[in-house]
Structures are given as C-alpha cells and as structure tokens.
Design a protein around this motif. Structure first.
Motif, PDB file in Angstrom:
ATOM      1  N   LYS A 153       6.458  -1.990 -26.902  1.00 21.67           N
ATOM      2  CA  LYS A 153       7.886  -2.153 -27.189  1.00 21.67           C
ATOM      3  C   LYS A 153       8.419  -3.530 -26.795  1.00 21.67           C
ATOM      4  O   LYS A 153       9.447  -3.978 -27.321  1.00 21.67           O
ATOM      5  CB  LYS A 153       8.684  -1.079 -26.460  1.00 21.67           C
ATOM      6  N   ASP A 154       7.735  -4.216 -25.863  1.00 19.43           N
ATOM      7  CA  ASP A 154       8.246  -5.510 -25.419  1.00 19.43           C
ATOM      8  C   ASP A 154       7.738  -6.669 -26.280  1.00 19.43           C
ATOM      9  O   ASP A 154       7.941  -7.841 -25.941  1.00 19.43           O
ATOM     10  CB  ASP A 154       7.881  -5.758 -23.957  1.00 19.43           C
ATOM     11  N   MET A 155       7.102  -6.359 -27.391  1.00 16.13           N
ATOM     12  CA  MET A 155       6.581  -7.388 -28.281  1.00 16.13           C
ATOM     13  C   MET A 155       7.475  -7.548 -29.505  1.00 16.13           C
ATOM     14  O   MET A 155       8.142  -6.598 -29.943  1.00 16.13           O
ATOM     15  CB  MET A 155       5.163  -7.021 -28.755  1.00 16.13           C
ATOM     16  N   VAL A 156       7.477  -8.752 -30.071  1.00 20.32           N
ATOM     17  CA  VAL A 156       8.085  -8.967 -31.376  1.00 20.32           C
ATOM     18  C   VAL A 156       7.087  -8.471 -32.413  1.00 20.32           C
ATOM     19  O   VAL A 156       5.916  -8.853 -32.388  1.00 20.32           O
ATOM     20  CB  VAL A 156       8.383 -10.455 -31.615  1.00 20.32           C
ATOM     21  N   VAL A 158       6.220  -7.909 -36.519  1.00 19.21           N
ATOM     22  CA  VAL A 158       6.542  -8.297 -37.898  1.00 19.21           C
ATOM     23  C   VAL A 158       5.639  -7.514 -38.843  1.00 19.21           C
ATOM     24  O   VAL A 158       4.409  -7.591 -38.744  1.00 19.21           O
ATOM     25  CB  VAL A 158       6.321  -9.810 -38.107  1.00 19.21           C
ATOM     26  N   TYR A 273       1.162  -4.442 -38.335  1.00 18.58           N
ATOM     27  CA  TYR A 273       2.181  -5.374 -37.855  1.00 18.58           C
ATOM     28  C   TYR A 273       1.508  -6.504 -37.077  1.00 18.58           C
ATOM     29  O   TYR A 273       0.530  -6.285 -36.355  1.00 18.58           O
ATOM     30  CB  TYR A 273       3.165  -4.669 -36.920  1.00 18.58           C
ATOM     31  N   TYR A 275       2.083  -8.909 -33.992  1.00 18.83           N
ATOM     32  CA  TYR A 275       2.948  -8.843 -32.813  1.00 18.83           C
ATOM     33  C   TYR A 275       2.628  -9.987 -31.851  1.00 18.83           C
ATOM     34  O   TYR A 275       1.498 -10.483 -31.801  1.00 18.83           O
ATOM     35  CB  TYR A 275       2.812  -7.490 -32.107  1.00 18.83           C
ATOM     36  N   TYR A 276       3.638 -10.403 -31.094  1.00 14.08           N
ATOM     37  CA  TYR A 276       3.475 -11.508 -30.152  1.00 14.08           C
ATOM     38  C   TYR A 276       4.580 -11.430 -29.101  1.00 14.08           C
ATOM     39  O   TYR A 276       5.627 -10.808 -29.321  1.00 14.08           O
ATOM     40  CB  TYR A 276       3.513 -12.857 -30.878  1.00 14.08           C
ATOM     41  N   SER A 278       7.777 -12.045 -26.949  1.00 15.34           N
ATOM     42  CA  SER A 278       9.076 -12.598 -27.331  1.00 15.34           C
ATOM     43  C   SER A 278       9.432 -13.836 -26.521  1.00 15.34           C
ATOM     44  O   SER A 278      10.188 -14.681 -26.971  1.00 15.34           O
ATOM     45  CB  SER A 278      10.165 -11.547 -27.146  1.00 15.34           C
ATOM     46  N   ARG A 279       8.878 -13.921 -25.298  1.00 13.03           N
ATOM     47  CA  ARG A 279       9.272 -15.035 -24.429  1.00 13.03           C
ATOM     48  C   ARG A 279       8.509 -16.324 -24.719  1.00 13.03           C
ATOM     49  O   ARG A 279       8.829 -17.372 -24.179  1.00 13.03           O
ATOM     50  CB  ARG A 279       9.060 -14.650 -22.961  1.00 13.03           C
ATOM     51  N   ARG A 294       4.199 -12.108 -43.628  1.00 16.58           N
ATOM     52  CA  ARG A 294       5.304 -11.130 -43.647  1.00 16.58           C
ATOM     53  C   ARG A 294       5.291 -10.328 -44.953  1.00 16.58           C
ATOM     54  O   ARG A 294       5.102 -10.843 -46.036  1.00 16.58           O
ATOM     55  CB  ARG A 294       6.640 -11.854 -43.510  1.00 16.58           C
TER      56      ARG A 294
END
Length: 299
Positions: A153-156, A158, A273, A275-276, A278-279, A294
């Motif tokens: 859940k803490d990942m971006v 796409v 997806y 994912y990476y 966010s920070r 995408r």
C-alpha cells in the motif's frame, strides 16, 4: 580515509546484496581477492565483523545487516541523483533496474522495451526475472512489476496491463483418458501439474470463483515446476492439467493442442502494475519508461 571508506562501503553493499563474493566481484569488475581484502580492511577499521563467511555462503552479521539497511537506500539516492545529472545532456539517459516475474516480462515488459530502447539509445534497462515478492528498496531496484493485489500500500502503483485470468488446461489425449472435471473440487481426482511458490516454498492453491463464491483447490500430480514454460510443455505432453494465464496458451487452445475447462469458474482479475517507492525522486528516463508502460497505451 574518507575515500577509502566509501569505496569499501560500496564493495560491502554489493557483497551483502548478492550474498556472494563471486557475483559481487563480477558486478564490481574486480578480483575476488581484491574484494575480500577491501572487506577485511573495512572490518578492521570499524573493529566489527560485517559478514559471516562459510564455504558455501556469505551473509551479513547483525552489525552488517544494520549497516546494509542504513546505507543501502542512501547510496541508492546518491546514484539516482547522479543519474539525474545526465538528464542535462541533449538526450534522456540513465540506468533503470526492474524486477518482474517471468510472465510479466514476456507479456508486458519486453514487448514495450523493444521499441522504447530503440527510441532512447542512451537509456539502459536491467531486468531481474524473479517470481518472488522482492523488496525493491533493499534490492536497490527502481521499480517492480507484480499483480495489483500483491503491491504494498505504501508504493506508487501504475497499471500497465489489461485484466487477465487463470485457466486450467490439458491435452485432448489426457481428457480422453481421464475425463473432464465439471467442478474445481473434481480436480483433486486428476493428475495436475503444480507450481512451487517462490515464497515459503509452498505449492500454489488453484483459485476459482463463481457467483461470488471463492474456492481454493490444492491438487496433486507427478510434476511440480517453479516456471511457467515447463508447466505448459508438460501439459502439451499429456502429463496432466495445469493452471496458467490464459494469454500464454492462446495458440495452443486455438489449434486444439490444449483444451480449456471450468470456464465458468475462471473470472477476470486485475492484471500487472509497475510499482515504486513514493519518496524516491526518479529521473526523466524512468518517467519516460513509466509512461511507455502505462495502460492503456497510446497508439
């Protein structure tokens, strides 16, 4: 002293990540003896043992694990910033490291990369094919590719692929000999080709759903693989029923070499997806690849 420490710390991080002096030496482009000497020098200066060495393996000690977890992300940030400087050149450039499962690489990532890399010759992409749920931060990957339900859940996240579904398939000869299952539970009476999960070493329980009712079935058979291609090949040879992504057997289903069963129990579910974290600040090269992947993709 500072420069010497930096070089040796980089050597330590690579050894700790690879869990092997041989693999680390190859990545760093140095000899194993030089690498071992650098690690010993670092341990002597710190007066701490950082790695436990045996004839078969290398693993961080408690102090080594703390150092690895602390410095790994920081060195990754430095590397990312250095890559970002290359964006000042006329063309996007830099290195991108991605971890993805076998099916995701074959069905999504590689088809996009073929044209992407031709358009951006100064961008380098390293792909690690790994079906496990890799920690991309600890592994110093820029991104990972997994099914939507597997992304933390803490990942971006796409979306990069359409919905997909898993289907049970076998050869016509197999069904002629053993009959066709009419419910998922009947699979327990059949010869099935299993998949070994990359995490915890367990066998994958086949997942079905119909009218809101979810069923997981544990099956048995002579063969178990941790790779997709071998499961399909075994099914083609008549060794039993296997459970695979539908798009991987399109041709085999079309020409009749494989037969699909239990269609009503095989619903669509969210696909892959990218994912990476966010920070993490990413380069223009990475942003371009995200947009190229995408879904839906631009025509």
């Amino acid at each position: 002293m500072l420069k010497e420490n930096f070089n040796d710390l980089i050597s330590f991080l690579v050894v700790a990540r690879e869990r092997s002096f041989t693999k680390a030496a190859a990545k760093l482009g140095v000899s194993q003896s030089a690498l071992s000497h650098a690690i010993r020098g670092l341990e002597e200066r710190l007066e701490l043992r950082l790695l436990t060495r045996t004839t078969r393996s290398v693993a961080p000690t408690e102090a080594g694990e703390r150092l690895f977890n602390s410095l790994g992300p920081r060195f990754a940030e430095i590397e990312s910033e250095l890559d970002a400087l290359s964006e000042m050149r006329a063309r996007p450039a830099g290195n991108i490291r991605i971890t993805a499962g076998e099916h995701a690489v074959d069905s999504v990532l590689w088809p996009v990369l073929k044209s992407f890399l031709a358009d951006y010759p100064d961008i380098n992409v390293e792909i690690t094919v790994d079906n496990a749920l890799t920690d991309i931060v600890a592994g110093r990957f820029d991104a990972g590719i997994r099914l939507g339900e597997q992304v933390a859940k803490d990942m971006v996240a796409v979306r990069i692929a359409p919905e997909m579904r898993m289907v049970p398939v076998a050869s016509p000869a197999y069904f002629e000999q053993y009959g066709i299952p009419n419910t998922p539970q009947e699979l327990q009476n059949h010869r099935c080709i299993n998949m070994r999960l990359p995490t915890m070493g367990g066998l994958y329980a086949w997942e079905f759903e119909k009218d809101g009712r979810e069923i997981k079935v544990r099956v048995d058979g002579q063969l178990t693989f941790n790779s997709l291609r071998q499961r399909i090949e075994a099914a083609l040879l008549g060794f039993g029923i296997t459970f695979v992504p539908e798009d991987t057997v399109t041709h085999e289903l079309a020409d009749g070499r494989l037969v699909r069963v239990l269609d009503a129990w095989c619903p669509l579910f969210p696909g892959y997806y990218l994912y990476y974290p966010s920070r993490r600040q990413h380069t223009t090269a990475f942003a371009l690849l995200v947009e190229a992947l995408r879904y839906p993709r631009q025509s």
